[in-house]
Design a protein around this motif. Structure first.
Motif, PDB file in Angstrom:
ATOM      1  N   ASP A 102     -30.678  39.470  34.866  1.00 23.06           N
ATOM      2  CA  ASP A 102     -30.347  39.128  35.696  1.00 23.06           C
ATOM      3  C   ASP A 102     -30.940  39.860  36.579  1.00 23.06           C
ATOM      4  N   ALA A 103     -31.161  39.609  37.921  1.00 24.77           N
ATOM      5  CA  ALA A 103     -31.786  40.134  38.731  1.00 24.77           C
ATOM      6  C   ALA A 103     -31.139  40.548  39.763  1.00 24.77           C
ATOM      7  N   VAL A 104     -30.701  41.529  40.537  1.00 25.83           N
ATOM      8  CA  VAL A 104     -29.877  42.206  41.437  1.00 25.83           C
ATOM      9  C   VAL A 104     -30.306  42.512  42.317  1.00 25.83           C
ATOM     10  N   CYS A 105     -29.815  42.050  44.192  1.00 31.46           N
ATOM     11  CA  CYS A 105     -30.030  42.958  45.161  1.00 31.46           C
ATOM     12  C   CYS A 105     -29.343  42.299  46.219  1.00 31.46           C
ATOM     13  N   GLY A 106     -29.106  43.213  46.527  1.00 30.45           N
ATOM     14  CA  GLY A 106     -28.270  43.587  47.924  1.00 30.45           C
ATOM     15  C   GLY A 106     -27.527  44.962  48.437  1.00 30.45           C
ATOM     16  N   GLU A 107     -27.338  44.431  49.474  1.00 28.92           N
ATOM     17  CA  GLU A 107     -26.595  46.360  50.497  1.00 28.92           C
ATOM     18  C   GLU A 107     -24.881  45.920  50.270  1.00 28.92           C
ATOM     19  N   LEU A 108     -24.255  47.085  49.353  1.00 27.78           N
ATOM     20  CA  LEU A 108     -22.923  46.788  50.288  1.00 27.78           C
ATOM     21  C   LEU A 108     -22.169  47.613  51.456  1.00 27.78           C
ATOM     22  N   SER A 109     -20.985  46.638  51.310  1.00 36.46           N
ATOM     23  CA  SER A 109     -20.570  48.101  52.458  1.00 36.46           C
ATOM     24  C   SER A 109     -19.412  48.088  51.669  1.00 36.46           C
ATOM     25  N   LEU A 110     -18.370  48.902  52.958  1.00 38.17           N
ATOM     26  CA  LEU A 110     -17.750  49.912  52.152  1.00 38.17           C
ATOM     27  C   LEU A 110     -16.294  49.462  51.879  1.00 38.17           C
ATOM     28  N   SER A 111     -16.186  47.930  51.951  1.00 33.31           N
ATOM     29  CA  SER A 111     -15.055  47.430  50.518  1.00 33.31           C
ATOM     30  C   SER A 111     -14.920  46.263  49.899  1.00 33.31           C
ATOM     31  N   GLY A 112     -17.336  46.192  49.293  1.00 27.75           N
ATOM     32  CA  GLY A 112     -17.047  45.481  48.643  1.00 27.75           C
ATOM     33  C   GLY A 112     -17.617  44.380  49.055  1.00 27.75           C
ATOM     34  N   GLU A 113     -18.083  44.149  50.059  1.00 29.62           N
ATOM     35  CA  GLU A 113     -18.652  42.661  50.590  1.00 29.62           C
ATOM     36  C   GLU A 113     -20.236  43.013  50.374  1.00 29.62           C
ATOM     37  N   ILE A 114     -21.170  42.055  49.599  1.00 32.13           N
ATOM     38  CA  ILE A 114     -22.326  42.023  49.502  1.00 32.13           C
ATOM     39  C   ILE A 114     -22.789  41.512  51.183  1.00 32.13           C
ATOM     40  N   ARG A 115     -23.576  42.829  51.905  1.00 28.44           N
ATOM     41  CA  ARG A 115     -24.683  42.113  53.587  1.00 28.44           C
ATOM     42  C   ARG A 115     -25.840  41.739  52.849  1.00 28.44           C
ATOM     43  N   PRO A 116     -26.570  41.031  53.855  1.00 27.68           N
ATOM     44  CA  PRO A 116     -27.945  40.814  54.041  1.00 27.68           C
ATOM     45  C   PRO A 116     -28.684  42.086  53.923  1.00 27.68           C
ATOM     46  N   ILE A 117     -30.055  41.494  53.247  1.00 24.46           N
ATOM     47  CA  ILE A 117     -30.762  42.338  53.122  1.00 24.46           C
ATOM     48  C   ILE A 117     -32.442  41.593  53.549  1.00 24.46           C
ATOM     49  N   LEU A 136     -29.611  37.596  41.530  1.00 22.28           N
ATOM     50  CA  LEU A 136     -28.342  37.923  42.655  1.00 22.28           C
ATOM     51  C   LEU A 136     -28.051  38.047  43.367  1.00 22.28           C
ATOM     52  N   VAL A 137     -28.397  37.160  45.022  1.00 17.67           N
ATOM     53  CA  VAL A 137     -28.266  37.836  45.938  1.00 17.67           C
ATOM     54  C   VAL A 137     -27.591  37.831  47.091  1.00 17.67           C
ATOM     55  N   PRO A 138     -27.440  38.251  48.023  1.00 21.08           N
ATOM     56  CA  PRO A 138     -26.219  38.316  48.615  1.00 21.08           C
ATOM     57  C   PRO A 138     -25.824  36.439  49.631  1.00 21.08           C
ATOM     58  N   VAL A 139     -24.958  36.287  49.263  1.00 21.47           N
ATOM     59  CA  VAL A 139     -25.498  34.852  50.085  1.00 21.47           C
ATOM     60  C   VAL A 139     -25.980  34.471  51.253  1.00 21.47           C
ATOM     61  N   ALA A 140     -26.116  35.349  52.137  1.00 19.39           N
ATOM     62  CA  ALA A 140     -26.450  35.112  53.613  1.00 19.39           C
ATOM     63  C   ALA A 140     -28.342  35.264  52.935  1.00 19.39           C
ATOM     64  N   ASN A 141     -28.413  35.721  51.470  1.00 15.66           N
ATOM     65  CA  ASN A 141     -30.001  35.513  51.892  1.00 15.66           C
ATOM     66  C   ASN A 141     -30.323  34.156  50.899  1.00 15.66           C
ATOM     67  N   ALA A 142     -29.485  33.508  50.327  1.00 18.15           N
ATOM     68  CA  ALA A 142     -29.815  32.784  49.119  1.00 18.15           C
ATOM     69  C   ALA A 142     -30.693  31.520  49.635  1.00 18.15           C
ATOM     70  N   PRO A 143     -30.166  30.833  50.332  1.00 17.17           N
ATOM     71  CA  PRO A 143     -31.174  29.488  51.026  1.00 17.17           C
ATOM     72  C   PRO A 143     -32.757  30.340  50.706  1.00 17.17           C
ATOM     73  N   GLU A 144     -32.957  31.091  51.727  1.00 16.83           N
ATOM     74  CA  GLU A 144     -33.772  31.698  51.490  1.00 16.83           C
ATOM     75  C   GLU A 144     -34.816  32.142  50.654  1.00 16.83           C
ATOM     76  N   SER A 145     -34.102  33.139  49.205  1.00 17.56           N
ATOM     77  CA  SER A 145     -34.457  33.420  48.037  1.00 17.56           C
ATOM     78  C   SER A 145     -34.504  31.946  47.243  1.00 17.56           C
ATOM     79  N   ALA A 146     -34.122  31.137  47.888  1.00 19.12           N
ATOM     80  CA  ALA A 146     -34.055  30.393  47.217  1.00 19.12           C
ATOM     81  C   ALA A 146     -35.065  29.238  47.189  1.00 19.12           C
ATOM     82  N   LEU A 147     -36.059  29.791  48.033  1.00 18.55           N
ATOM     83  CA  LEU A 147     -37.692  28.865  48.666  1.00 18.55           C
ATOM     84  C   LEU A 147     -38.684  29.475  47.028  1.00 18.55           C
ATOM     85  N   ALA A 148     -37.677  30.452  46.456  1.00 18.08           N
ATOM     86  CA  ALA A 148     -39.324  30.993  45.125  1.00 18.08           C
ATOM     87  C   ALA A 148     -39.060  29.461  44.153  1.00 18.08           C
TER      88      ALA A 148
END
Ligand SMILES: Nc1ncnc2c1ncn2[C@@H]1O[C@H](COP(=O)(O)OP(=O)(O)O)[C@@H](O)[C@H]1O
Ligand SMILES: [Mg+2]
Ligand SMILES: [Zn+2]
Length: 500
Positions: A102-117, A136-148
């Motif tokens: 899998d490819a993986v993209c995302g920013e991490l917060s210190l607590s381990g949450e995956i933040r949008p990019i 695998l992408v941040p939840v907030a970006n998933a609908p945008e990425s899924a346009l591919a």
């Protein structure tokens, strides 16, 4: 042990593949990142360390080396965090199987949450091109990425969940592409609100019908800004391919709101904007307003107040439909196919004709600021007078609505699409000189000659393109003398005719 994870970097509007390699070996505990990272990437060490600890993973007490390949590509921003974290876990033996597919993209917060990019769609399109099956992408970006299309995208909220997914302890549904979050631009401001100004309304309609750049000149309070804001409402909705382009641009600029953007952008930068703010630039390079307006409208209100350098910089992008921003050894190209709409007063004192206190020197100085770099990119100039006074409520006859105007615009655009199908351009304004001469059939060419003769070659092309659009609005296959006459009337001889 060595592990590799695929991720993506942004270069201009495109995602480029990056492989995160992590090597974990015995030695004094250390954690280093190599491969041309910028400061935000180097700081990802701290985020990754804390995020892993807060997700119940012990950070390896060994020598951990992260390499971002290819090393020649400059890596910026925090979007590599997630791939680094996953690769560290894999290299430490914390994931089953070999290299991650899998490819993986995302920013991490210190607590381990995956933040949008930023640039989630651009990266997803690059992943699909590179043959990635699942991303695998941040939840907030998933609908945008899924346009591919054809790429399986999973939105993941936290690092802990992502690791469970990779270990097979959890399953997840692929994200659905978010289509049409905006819908056609029907609820924007409506032309029905505009009183009078028949000439300007006509000019706006022609501009919309052929994609022509337009300058409105008139006293303050005439309704220039009001009319400008109603342009997106009469433009045809973007095609699917255009909507993807718009979404990609907004995603890279961090303006995306999670789905396909189906509304044409309207950008109205303040006149104090710098040249690089207008056309793009900086370190790391950012798209400018002309790119944010791609496939939509760039509105320059109070045109003469803009710095000359800014307007000069805009010239080439408007001509080419793209901007090249040079950064170090690399050139990044951004798209910039926007309609230019500009407004200005008739003179520096900005009073109606009767009360104007400007002398000739004032006026000439003002005109000089206007003329030059941009004017020859503007096909249509129209002048506005004072609007008629409001009629007492109840008796008010509303102006024609945006919906009705849009129908005529759409019909005219269809004729252009049909005619220009094999030419690689989408509307009359985009025709070059050769194409203009070939497609604009003048009836009564002899009678037309006097109207054209006084113009320069470039001026003639501009008038012919405009006349073609006027004929399209009239559903006329041939360009008639009346169409040509109207087109000639929108030329700018002296930007300050209105005030003179
Ligand atoms: N033609 C018009 N029809 C209706 N209202 C108008 C018109 N022109 C101006 N107005 C009113 O005046 C205000 C200022 O107009 P604006 O578009 O900002 O003028 P300009 O940009 O030419 O200075 C608008 O918000 C609107 O309320
Ligand atoms: Mg205004
Ligand atoms: Zn004046």
């Amino acid at each position: 042990m060595l592990a590799k994870v695929r991720t993506f970097a942004l270069e201009g509007l495109d995602g480029l593949p990056v492989t995160v390699e992590v090597d974990v070996r015995r030695g004094l505990p250390a954690f280093s990142v190599v491969g041309l990272p910028d400061r935000a990437v180097r700081e990802s060490r701290e985020r990754v360390r804390a995020a892993l600890a807060n997700s119940g993973v012990n950070f390896p007490q060994q020598r951990v080396t992260v390499n971002l390949a290819p090393a020649s590509l400059r890596k910026t921003g925090p979007s590599f965090d997630l791939a680094i974290a996953v690769a560290v876990v894999a290299a430490d033996g914390g994931l089953p199987g070999g290299d991650l597919l899998d490819a993986v993209c995302g920013e991490l917060s210190l607590s381990g949450e995956i933040r949008p990019i930023r640039g989630a769609l651009a990266m997803a399109l690059a992943a699909r091109r590179g043959g990635v099956a699942r991303m695998l992408v941040p939840v907030a970006n998933a609908p945008e990425s899924a346009l591919a299309d054809g790429l399986e995208v999973i939105g993941v909220p936290t690092l802990a969940e992502l690791l469970e997914l990779l270990r097979g302890d959890r399953t997840a549904e692929p994200a659905m592409p978010a289509l049409a979050v905006d819908g056609p631009d029907r609820d924007g401001p409506d032309l029905a609100d505009v009183r009078g100004q028949a000439d300007a309304r006509r000019a706006l309609e022609i501009a919309a019908a052929g994609g022509h750049n337009l300058l409105m000149i008139g006293p303050p309070g005439a309704g220039k800004t009001m009319l400008a804001r109603r342009l997106p409402g009469i433009l045809p909705p973007p095609t699917m391919a255009e909507a993807i382009e718009i979404t990609k641009v907004q995603g890279v600029a961090g303006l995306a709101r999670g789905g396909l953007v189906t509304r044409r952008p309207f950008r109205a930068p303040h006149h104090t904007i710098s040249a690089s703010g207008l056309v793009g630039g900086g370190v790391p390079p950012k798209p400018g307003e002309v790119t944010l307006a791609h496939r939509g409208v760039l509105f320059l209100d109070e045109l003469p107040e803009f710095a000359r350098a800014s307007l000069e910089a805009l010239r080439q992008p408007l001509e080419d439909g793209s901007v090249v921003v040079v950064r170090g050894q690399r050139a990044v190209e951004y798209p910039a196919r926007a309609m230019l709409l500009a407004a200005c007063n008739g003179c520096p004192c900005a009073r109606p004709a009767g009360e104007c206190t400007c002398n000739d020197v004032d006026r000439i100085r003002y005109a000089r600021r206007l003329s030059g770099p941009l004017l020859d990119r503007i096909d249509l100039v129209c002048e506005l007078g004072q609007p008629p006074p409001p009629i007492p409520a109840g008796k008010l006859e509303p102006g024609e609505s945006s919906g009705r105007v849009r129908e005529r615009v759409l019909a005219a655009r269809e004729l252009q699409t049909e005619r220009l199908r094999d030419e690689g351009v989408s509307c009359n304004a985009a025709m070059d000189a050769r194409l203009t001469r070939r497609t604009v059939l003048l009836r009564d060419a002899t009678c037309a000659r006097p109207a054209l003769e006084r113009l320069s070659g470039r001026g003639q092309d501009r008038v012919l393109r405009l006349a073609r659009t006027i004929a399209d609005l009239a559903d006329s296959e041939q360009v008639l003398l009346e169409h040509l006459d109207e087109a000639v009337g929108y030329r700018l001889n002296d930007p300050h005719r209105a005030a003179a």
